[in-house]
Design a protein around this motif. Structure first.
Motif, PDB file in Angstrom:
ATOM      1  N   TYR A 218       0.807  -1.200   0.000  1.00 29.99           N
ATOM      2  CA  TYR A 218       0.000   0.000   0.000  1.00 29.99           C
ATOM      3  C   TYR A 218       0.851   1.265   0.000  1.00 29.99           C
ATOM      4  O   TYR A 218       1.748   1.423   0.808  1.00 29.99           O
ATOM      5  CB  TYR A 218      -0.911   0.031   1.236  1.00 29.99           C
ATOM      6  CG  TYR A 218      -1.903  -1.102   1.242  1.00 29.99           C
ATOM      7  CD1 TYR A 218      -1.660  -2.244   1.985  1.00 29.99           C
ATOM      8  CD2 TYR A 218      -3.063  -1.037   0.484  1.00 29.99           C
ATOM      9  CE1 TYR A 218      -2.556  -3.290   1.982  1.00 29.99           C
ATOM     10  CE2 TYR A 218      -3.964  -2.070   0.484  1.00 29.99           C
ATOM     11  CZ  TYR A 218      -3.705  -3.192   1.233  1.00 29.99           C
ATOM     12  OH  TYR A 218      -4.587  -4.222   1.232  1.00 29.99           O
TER      13      TYR A 218
ATOM     14  N   TYR B 170     -10.297   3.558  -0.607  1.00 30.09           N
ATOM     15  CA  TYR B 170     -10.833   2.801   0.525  1.00 30.09           C
ATOM     16  C   TYR B 170     -11.689   3.747   1.352  1.00 30.09           C
ATOM     17  O   TYR B 170     -11.235   4.799   1.788  1.00 30.09           O
ATOM     18  CB  TYR B 170      -9.692   2.210   1.370  1.00 30.09           C
ATOM     19  CG  TYR B 170      -8.907   1.165   0.623  1.00 30.09           C
ATOM     20  CD1 TYR B 170      -7.791   1.513  -0.125  1.00 30.09           C
ATOM     21  CD2 TYR B 170      -9.312  -0.160   0.626  1.00 30.09           C
ATOM     22  CE1 TYR B 170      -7.078   0.565  -0.832  1.00 30.09           C
ATOM     23  CE2 TYR B 170      -8.609  -1.123  -0.080  1.00 30.09           C
ATOM     24  CZ  TYR B 170      -7.497  -0.753  -0.811  1.00 30.09           C
ATOM     25  OH  TYR B 170      -6.798  -1.686  -1.526  1.00 30.09           O
TER      26      TYR B 170
ATOM     27  N   ASP C 185     -14.403   0.012   4.275  1.00 31.31           N
ATOM     28  CA  ASP C 185     -13.052  -0.572   4.314  1.00 31.31           C
ATOM     29  C   ASP C 185     -12.268  -0.095   5.532  1.00 31.31           C
ATOM     30  O   ASP C 185     -11.056   0.075   5.457  1.00 31.31           O
ATOM     31  CB  ASP C 185     -12.282  -0.172   3.047  1.00 31.31           C
ATOM     32  CG  ASP C 185     -13.057  -0.471   1.784  1.00 31.31           C
ATOM     33  OD1 ASP C 185     -13.283   0.473   0.999  1.00 31.31           O
ATOM     34  OD2 ASP C 185     -13.448  -1.635   1.610  1.00 31.31           O
TER      35      ASP C 185
ATOM     36  N   LYS D 176      -9.185  -2.067   6.613  1.00 31.07           N
ATOM     37  CA  LYS D 176      -8.048  -1.881   5.702  1.00 31.07           C
ATOM     38  C   LYS D 176      -7.367  -0.542   5.978  1.00 31.07           C
ATOM     39  O   LYS D 176      -6.148  -0.426   5.952  1.00 31.07           O
ATOM     40  CB  LYS D 176      -8.554  -1.880   4.244  1.00 31.07           C
ATOM     41  CG  LYS D 176      -8.802  -3.230   3.660  1.00 31.07           C
ATOM     42  CD  LYS D 176      -7.616  -3.614   2.758  1.00 31.07           C
ATOM     43  CE  LYS D 176      -7.851  -4.912   2.012  1.00 31.07           C
ATOM     44  NZ  LYS D 176      -7.662  -6.052   2.903  1.00 31.07           N
TER      45      LYS D 176
ATOM     46  N   GLU E 275      -5.292  -0.720   9.092  1.00 29.03           N
ATOM     47  CA  GLU E 275      -4.037  -1.477   8.959  1.00 29.03           C
ATOM     48  C   GLU E 275      -2.887  -0.575   8.525  1.00 29.03           C
ATOM     49  O   GLU E 275      -1.725  -0.892   8.740  1.00 29.03           O
ATOM     50  CB  GLU E 275      -4.221  -2.607   7.938  1.00 29.03           C
ATOM     51  CG  GLU E 275      -4.980  -3.796   8.484  1.00 29.03           C
ATOM     52  CD  GLU E 275      -5.329  -4.806   7.412  1.00 29.03           C
ATOM     53  OE1 GLU E 275      -4.832  -4.675   6.267  1.00 29.03           O
ATOM     54  OE2 GLU E 275      -6.113  -5.720   7.709  1.00 29.03           O
TER      55      GLU E 275
ATOM     56  N   ASN F 131      -0.033  -7.499  10.808  1.00 23.92           N
ATOM     57  CA  ASN F 131       0.522  -7.578   9.452  1.00 23.92           C
ATOM     58  C   ASN F 131       2.033  -7.751   9.465  1.00 23.92           C
ATOM     59  O   ASN F 131       2.708  -7.552   8.474  1.00 23.92           O
ATOM     60  CB  ASN F 131       0.123  -6.349   8.626  1.00 23.92           C
ATOM     61  CG  ASN F 131       0.493  -5.056   9.344  1.00 23.92           C
ATOM     62  OD1 ASN F 131       1.082  -5.083  10.421  1.00 23.92           O
ATOM     63  ND2 ASN F 131       0.145  -3.936   8.752  1.00 23.92           N
TER      64      ASN F 131
END
Lengths: 440, 280
Positions: free
Chosen positions: B7, B78, B83, B86, B89, B119
Motif C-alpha cells: 500500500y 478505501y 473498508d 483496511k 491497517e 501484518n
C-alpha cells in the motif's frame, strides 16, 4: 494461524498478563476460594467442638416398639448404636446415659400422656420412640412412594439436651452403618422432632451440600467483579480504551478476547475452589477422634470430597461465574470507572445470589420450598447451578421433585438454561460494547 | 520509507462529512477537505470545534451521519464506511487522553500493539519494537513497568506504540498536551522525523500555535463543526489580513472574522458595492 485468531490470542495474553499483575484479581480468583473454604472449615470446626459437651450422666430414654422381622430388628440395632455413641470421645451423646428399660413396658398412648403432663414431662424426656413398624418400613424404604421409616424424638424446650443436640446425636448414630445416612427434618414444634430416612444418599444432602451450594454460588458470583470492572470500566477510566478500539480488530473480537481471558480465570477459580473444598473437608476431619467408627462432630456440615462432588462443584462454579461475567460486562461497559462498576455489580448481583444461596442453605430446591411459585426462582440463573449440584449429587433424594419428570432431563434442562443465559448475556454485552458512547 | 507492503498512500479525501450527536448537536457540518501524501496537516479550533470528532470519524471509531471520506492507496479508494479495517491497517491514532497499560513494561506495551496489528511476523514486531525503543530514547528502561514512568516517558511509549506498524497515515490528537517542555520537544522531533525523513502523512490537532508553525505544512481551522479556513499559515494571514496565525484564529473563533467561503462572497459583494460607489 489466521490473523484474527492471532489477534485474539494476543489480546487474551495481554489480559491475563495484566490480571496476573493486578493484586486484587489474583486475590479474588486464586487466594479467596482457598481462604473462604478454609475459614468456613475452621468456623465449623470450632462450632462443632463447642457443641460436643453433654452433661455428664444426663439420661436419654428410649422405648423400642419395633416388631422386627425374622432376621432383623433395626430398632435393637439403633438402641445399641445409641449406647455405643455415649462412649465415643467427641460424640454429641458422649457421657449421656441411654435408658431403654425404664419405660419399656409403657404403651405408646401412655407415653404420650406422660409427655403432655406438665408435672411429669420432665421425668420422661428426652425420649426417643422407635415405632413398631420400624424394621418393616426400613426394609421397604422407597422414597418415591413415600415409604419412609420414622423415629420420634421428644425433648423439653430449654432442656439440657436440646432438640438440636439430640437430633445431632441421633443423626450421628443413624449416619453409621447399617442405617446409612439421614436427613433430619424438624416437625412443627420444638419438643418433637422426627428423623426420616430419605435413602442411601449422604447426610450432607441436608446440611453439607446446601452449605456448599450457598458458599459456592456467593463466591462464583462475586469473584469476577474485579476482573470485569478492570477489563472494561477500567480501560475507560485509564484511557486505554480508545487506542485499543482504533486498532484493526473488531469490537466483537476485543470482547471475545476479554471473555476468553475471563474464562481462563474462571477455570483457575473453579480449580482453586475444588482445592479449597478439599481443605474444608480436611479441616473438618481434624475433629475426628479416631477409630473406624469415630464420630465426626462436624459431620452434619462436612462432605465427602469425592471426584463426583468436586467435578460437579467445579462445573457449577464455572458456569455460575461465566454467567456473572456475561452480565458483569454489560454493567461495566455502562460505567466509566472501576469503583462505579464494582458498586453497580454488587447491587445487581448480591440480592438474587443471596436468595438462591439461602434456598440452598436450607437444603432445598426452589420447587421443594415454594412449590409452583418456586419455579419463579428459576428465573435467577444461579438457581439452576444449585439445582445441578444438588440433583447431580443426590438424584434419589430429589427424584420426586424433578421438574421434567426425571433427574437426567432435569440436569439437561438446568444446564441448557445456563448456557442460554450465557449466550444472551454475552449478546447484550456485545451490543452495549458496540455503542459509540463507550468512548465518552 | 513511505510504507510497508503493497500500500502506498496517495491522498485522503473528505467529502461533505457530517456528524450529529442526538438531534441538535452538530459536531461536524458538511466538511470537505483533501490532504496530500506526505503532508503534515494541522487542525486548529477551540474546544468542542470538532477536531477529535473528525479524527474519530476517519479512524472509524464513530460513524458519520452523512458524507464520507476515502483514502487512496495504489490508485484504489478505501472508504471509511466499507473498508475501515483496511484503513486501520495502514493508519494509526494517538488519542488526546491515551494512556499506556501500566501493568505492562514499555516493551510489552509496544509489542502488544504490534501483535494486534497482525501484518508483521513476530520477529518483525520484535525488531521494530527495538528500533522504536531507540528512536524514543527509552533504551535502559524498556523492561520497567510503565506505571513507574513520568508523563513524558509515557507519552513517548504511546508515540512508539502508534508507530509500531510503520503507518502511512498518523492521526495525532494533541500529542504534546499535558507533558513537560522536554517531553514535548522530544515528541515534536519525532513528528518532524516522521514527516521529513519518513514522509508520513500526519493529521495533527493542537492548541499550540508555535507547534503549528514548526510542524505543519497546512492548517485547517474548525469553528463549530465547520471548516472556517484552510491554507498555509502565510496564506491565512494574508487572506484575513492578520499579523499572525493567532490573530487569524481569534478572529475566526470569536466572530471577528468570517467563514472563508462567506468571506469570499462578502469580498465579492464589497467589490461590487465599492464599484457602484465609485461610479457614483
Amino acid at each position: 494461524m489466521s490473523n484474527r485468531i492471532k489477534q485474539t490470542l494476543s489480546l487474551v495474553k495481554q489480559e491475563l498478563r495484566s490480571a496476573s499483575r493486578t493484586r486484587y484479581i489474583v486475590i479474588s480468583f486464586i487466594l479467596m476460594p482457598i481462604l473462604m473454604w478454609g475459614m468456613q472449615g475452621g468456623i465449623q470446626l470450632l462450632v462443632g467442638v463447642s457443641l460436643t459437651s453433654t452433661q455428664e450422666g444426663e439420661t436419654v430414654y428410649v422405648v423400642n416398639f419395633d416388631l422386627g422381622n425374622i432376621t432383623d430388628n433395626y430398632g435393637d440395632k439403633f438402641v445399641n448404636k445409641l449406647k455405643a455413641s455415649t462412649e465415643i470421645n467427641g460424640s454429641f451423646l458422649e457421657g449421656a446415659v441411654i435408658n431403654d428399660t425404664l419405660y419399656a413396658d409403657e404403651s405408646y398412648s401412655s407415653l404420650m400422656q406422660m409427655i403432655n403432663d406438665p408435672d411429669i414431662a420432665s421425668d420422661v424426656m428426652p425420649l426417643i420412640i422407635i415405632p413398631e413398624n420400624f424394621t418393616s418400613v426400613f426394609n421397604a424404604f422407597n422414597l418415591s412412594l413415600n415409604i419412609i421409616p420414622v423415629v420420634e424424638m421428644y425433648t423439653l424446650p430449654g432442656g439440657i439436651i436440646g432438640s438440636e443436640f439430640l437430633e445431632a446425636g441421633v443423626g450421628m448414630v443413624l449416619s453409621q452403618p447399617p442405617f446409612t445416612q439421614v436427613v433430619i427434618e424438624k416437625a412443627a414444634y420444638l419438643s418433637q422432632t422426627t428423623i426420616t430416612f430419605p435413602g442411601e444418599e449422604a447426610a450432607a444432602s441436608g446440611f453439607g451440600a446446601g452449605f456448599i451450594g450457598f458458599i459456592s454460588i456467593l463466591i462464583a458470583v462475586m469473584a469476577p467483579a474485579p476482573f470485569v470492572s478492570t477489563s472494561f470500566a477500567g480501560e475507560r477510566e485509564k484511557k486505554t480504551m480508545e487506542s485499543l478500539l482504533a486498532l484493526p480488530i473488531s469490537r466483537f473480537s476485543i470482547l471475545f478476547g476479554k471473555v476468553l481471558a475471563g474464562m481462563v480465570l474462571v477455570s483457575i477459580f473453579a480449580v482453586m475452589n475444588m482445592v479449597g473444598l478439599m481443605g474444608f473437608s480436611f479441616i473438618l476431619g481434624l475433629a475426628d477422634s479416631g477409630g473406624s467408627e469415630a464420630y465426626n462432630v462436624s459431620a452434619m456440615y462436612s462432605i465427602n470430597p469425592t471426584l463426583n462432588l468436586l467435578l460437579l462443584v467445579g462445573i457449577t462454579m464455572f458456569l455460575s461465574a461465566f454467567v456473572a461475567i456475561g452480565i458483569g460486562i454489560s454493567i461495566a461497559s455502562l460505567t466509566k470507572d472501576v469503583r462505579s462498576a464494582e458498586s453497580l455489580y454488587s447491587m445487581v448481583m448480591m440480592v438474587p445470589s443471596l436468595i438462591v444461596g439461602m434456598t440452598s442453605l436450607f437444603g432445598a430446591l426452589p420447587e421443594q420450598s415454594f412449590g409452583g411459585a418456586g419455579i419463579l426462582l428459576y428465573l435467577i440463573p444461579w438457581s439452576h447451578a444449585i439445582a445441578i449440584l444438588s440433583k447431580g449429587l443426590y438424584p434419589q433424594t430429589y427424584a420426586s421433585s424433578a421438574i421434567t419428570g426425571s433427574i437426567a432431563t432435569d440436569l439437561l434442562f438446568h444446564l441448557g438454561f445456563l448456557v442460554v443465559v450465557i449466550f444472551i448475556s454475552l449478546y447484550i454485552a456485545s451490543r452495549v460494547f458496540e455503542r459509540e458512547s463507550i468512548l465518552t | 520509507m513511505d510504507c510497508k507492503g503493497d500500500y502506498i498512500l496517495e491522498m485522503l479525501q473528505i467529502n461533505n462529512l457530517t456528524k450529529k450527536f442526538g438531534r441538535k448537536n452538530i459536531a461536524l457540518d458538511n466538511l470537505s477537505l483533501t490532504i496530500q501524501k506526505g503532508e503534515v496537516f494541522g487542525l486548529l479550533g477551540p474546544n468542542g470545534a470538532g477536531k477529535t470528532t473528525l479524527i474519530r470519524l476517519l479512524i472509524g471509531l464513530i460513524k458519520p451521519t452523512s458524507g464520507t471520506a476515502q483514502i487512496r492507496y495504489n490508485g484504489e479508494y478505501y472508504d471509511i464506511h466499507e473498508d475501515i479495517m483496511k484503513i486501520r491497517e495502514r493508519a494509526s491514532m494517538l488519542p488526546q487522553e491515551a494512556q499506556v497499560y501500566e501493568q505492562l513494561t514499555a516493551r510489552e506495551n509496544i509489542l502488544y500493539y504490534g501483535q494486534i496489528y497482525g501484518n508483521m511476523t513476530d520477529e518483525e514486531v520484535r525488531n521494530r519494537t527495538e528500533e522504536l525503543i531507540d528512536l524514543i530514547g527509552l533504551r535502559g528502561r524498556e523492561n520497567d513497568l510503565t506505571k513507574e514512568f513520568s508523563g513524558g516517558m509515557k507519552r513517548k511509549v504511546l508515540v512508539a506504540r502508534a508507530l509500531v506498524m510503520d503507518p502511512d497515515l498518523v492521526f495525532l490528537d494533541e500529542p504534546t498536551t499535558g507533558i513537560d517542555i522536554l517531553g514535548a520537544r522530544t515528541v515534536r522531533n519525532i513528528i518532524k522525523k516522521l514527516a521529513k525523513d519518513m514522509h508520513k502523512t500526519i493529521i495533527l490537532t493542537t492548541h499550540d500555535l508555535s507547534e503549528v508553525g514548526e510542524l505543519c505544512d497546512r492548517v485547517g481551522i474548525l469553528v463549530k463543526g465547520k471548516l472556517a479556513a484552510v491554507g498555509t499559515p502565510a496564506e491565512l494571514e494574508e487572506k484575513f489580513q492578520k499579523a499572525g496565525l493567532e490573530d487569524v484564529f481569534i478572529g475566526l473563533t470569536t466572530g471577528e472574522g468570517v467563514i472563508e467561503e462567506d468571506f469570499l462572497k462578502q469580498k465579492k459583494k464589497r467589490s461590487l458595492f465599492s464599484r457602484i460607489l465609485k461610479r457614483r
